[in-house]
Design an enzyme around this catalytic site. Structure first.
Site, PDB file in Angstrom:
ATOM      1  NE  ARG A  43     -63.920 -21.383 -70.821  1.00 30.85           N
ATOM      2  CZ  ARG A  43     -64.930 -20.813 -70.605  1.00 30.85           C
ATOM      3  NH1 ARG A  43     -66.091 -21.923 -70.207  1.00 30.85           N
ATOM      4  NH2 ARG A  43     -65.074 -20.716 -70.056  1.00 30.85           N
ATOM      5  CG  HIS A  79     -63.584 -28.416 -66.542  1.00 35.40           C
ATOM      6  ND1 HIS A  79     -64.592 -28.997 -65.962  1.00 35.40           N
ATOM      7  CD2 HIS A  79     -62.874 -27.444 -66.254  1.00 35.40           C
ATOM      8  CE1 HIS A  79     -64.376 -27.890 -65.997  1.00 35.40           C
ATOM      9  NE2 HIS A  79     -64.693 -27.186 -66.321  1.00 35.40           N
ATOM     10  CE  LYS A 117     -68.847 -19.772 -59.424  1.00 28.27           C
ATOM     11  NZ  LYS A 117     -68.598 -20.394 -60.623  1.00 28.27           N
ATOM     12  CB  SER A 140     -69.809 -26.157 -65.084  1.00 29.17           C
ATOM     13  OG  SER A 140     -68.103 -27.321 -64.933  1.00 29.17           O
TER      14      SER A 140
HETATM   15  O1  PNS Z   1     -64.057 -22.038 -62.438  1.00 30.66           O
HETATM   16  P1  PNS Z   1     -64.432 -21.241 -61.794  1.00 30.66           P
HETATM   17  O2  PNS Z   1     -65.596 -20.920 -60.437  1.00 30.66           O
HETATM   18  O3  PNS Z   1     -63.328 -20.476 -62.258  1.00 30.66           O
HETATM   19  O4  PNS Z   1     -62.884 -20.906 -60.124  1.00 30.66           O
HETATM   20  C1  PNS Z   1     -62.726 -20.273 -59.388  1.00 30.66           C
HETATM   21  C2  PNS Z   1     -61.683 -20.250 -57.733  1.00 30.66           C
HETATM   22  C3  PNS Z   1     -61.675 -21.041 -57.330  1.00 30.66           C
HETATM   23  C4  PNS Z   1     -60.142 -20.800 -59.348  1.00 30.66           C
HETATM   24  C5  PNS Z   1     -61.689 -19.280 -57.454  1.00 30.66           C
HETATM   25  O5  PNS Z   1     -62.895 -18.488 -57.284  1.00 30.66           O
HETATM   26  C6  PNS Z   1     -60.700 -19.081 -56.895  1.00 30.66           C
HETATM   27  O6  PNS Z   1     -59.343 -19.243 -56.274  1.00 30.66           O
HETATM   28  N1  PNS Z   1     -61.383 -19.373 -55.508  1.00 30.66           N
HETATM   29  C7  PNS Z   1     -60.867 -18.995 -54.140  1.00 30.66           C
HETATM   30  C8  PNS Z   1     -60.663 -17.787 -53.047  1.00 30.66           C
HETATM   31  C9  PNS Z   1     -59.652 -16.739 -53.389  1.00 30.66           C
HETATM   32  O7  PNS Z   1     -58.250 -16.948 -53.737  1.00 30.66           O
HETATM   33  N2  PNS Z   1     -59.755 -15.592 -54.136  1.00 30.66           N
HETATM   34  C10 PNS Z   1     -58.436 -14.909 -54.399  1.00 30.66           C
HETATM   35  C11 PNS Z   1     -58.311 -15.224 -55.919  1.00 30.66           C
HETATM   36  S1  PNS Z   1     -58.746 -14.165 -56.941  1.00 30.66           S
END
Ligand code: PNS
Length: 161
Positions: free
Chosen positions: A92, A19, A43, A130
């Site tokens: 990645r 990150h 989660k 992570s």
């Molecule tokens: O690190 P992660 O868990 O891959 O991040 C995922 C994240 C936080 C980017 C994604 O879950 C998110 O944007 N959540 C917010 C809710 C949202 O906007 N959902 C619709 C997007 S497809």
């Protein structure tokens, strides 16, 4: 000229060197970079949102145009509120692509004026996540070169109790 603000969203449970590599690269490309932690993920996280923010703030303290914040609800609503035109995600390996494509296209459907930009972390971090960092810590492996030393200490304290 218009300043470009990018948002780098994620769970960061915890932040890894992968990150941080991406954050450093992006901080050179965008005028302002907001690292945005989702505060209510489905989660079950290892670290509280406050702990994750603290670790990130320490790790990016040397980058003046990088800010750490939290958000709830839709990412695109948050991006609009913060005046961001770019959503940044790291890719990645090919295996990341399908999920990232789906998210990027959904976000484009919801907010066509906002672009998702994908960046590659250094090859050395292409296997790093992570989830695996937490697993290695639980099983007693070394986290050297995977996370910053301060994060390693916190993981050890959490995992070993
Ligand atoms: O690190 P992660 O868990 O891959 O991040 C995922 C994240 C936080 C980017 C994604 O879950 C998110 O944007 N959540 C917010 C809710 C949202 O906007 N959902 C619709 C997007 S497809």
């Amino acid at each position: 000229m218009r300043q470009v603000t990018a948002i780098y969203p994620g769970s960061f449970d915890p932040v890894t060197n992968g990150h941080l590599d991406l954050i450093e690269r992006a901080s050179k490309l965008f005028d302002r970079l907001i690292v945005a932690l989702l505060s209510n993920p489905e989660k079950d996280p290892l670290f509280t949102i406050g702990e994750r923010v603290e670790m990130l703030r320490e790790a990016v303290a040397h980058l003046p145009n990088v800010e750490v914040d939290t958000f709830d609800g839709l990412l695109v609503d948050y991006a609009r509120r913060r005046g961001a035109r770019v959503l940044l995600r790291g890719i990645r390996a090919v295996s990341d692509y399908e999920y990232e494509l789906q998210m990027a296209l959904m976000n484009r459907q919801l907010a066509p004026e906002i672009e998702t930009v994908f960046m590659l972390p250094a090859e050395a971090y292409s296997y790093l996540s992570s989830r695996l960092v937490k697993e290695v810590a639980r099983l007693g492996g070394s986290l050297k070169a995977l996370v910053p030393p301060a994060v390693e200490e916190r993981i050890r304290a959490k995992v070993l109790g």
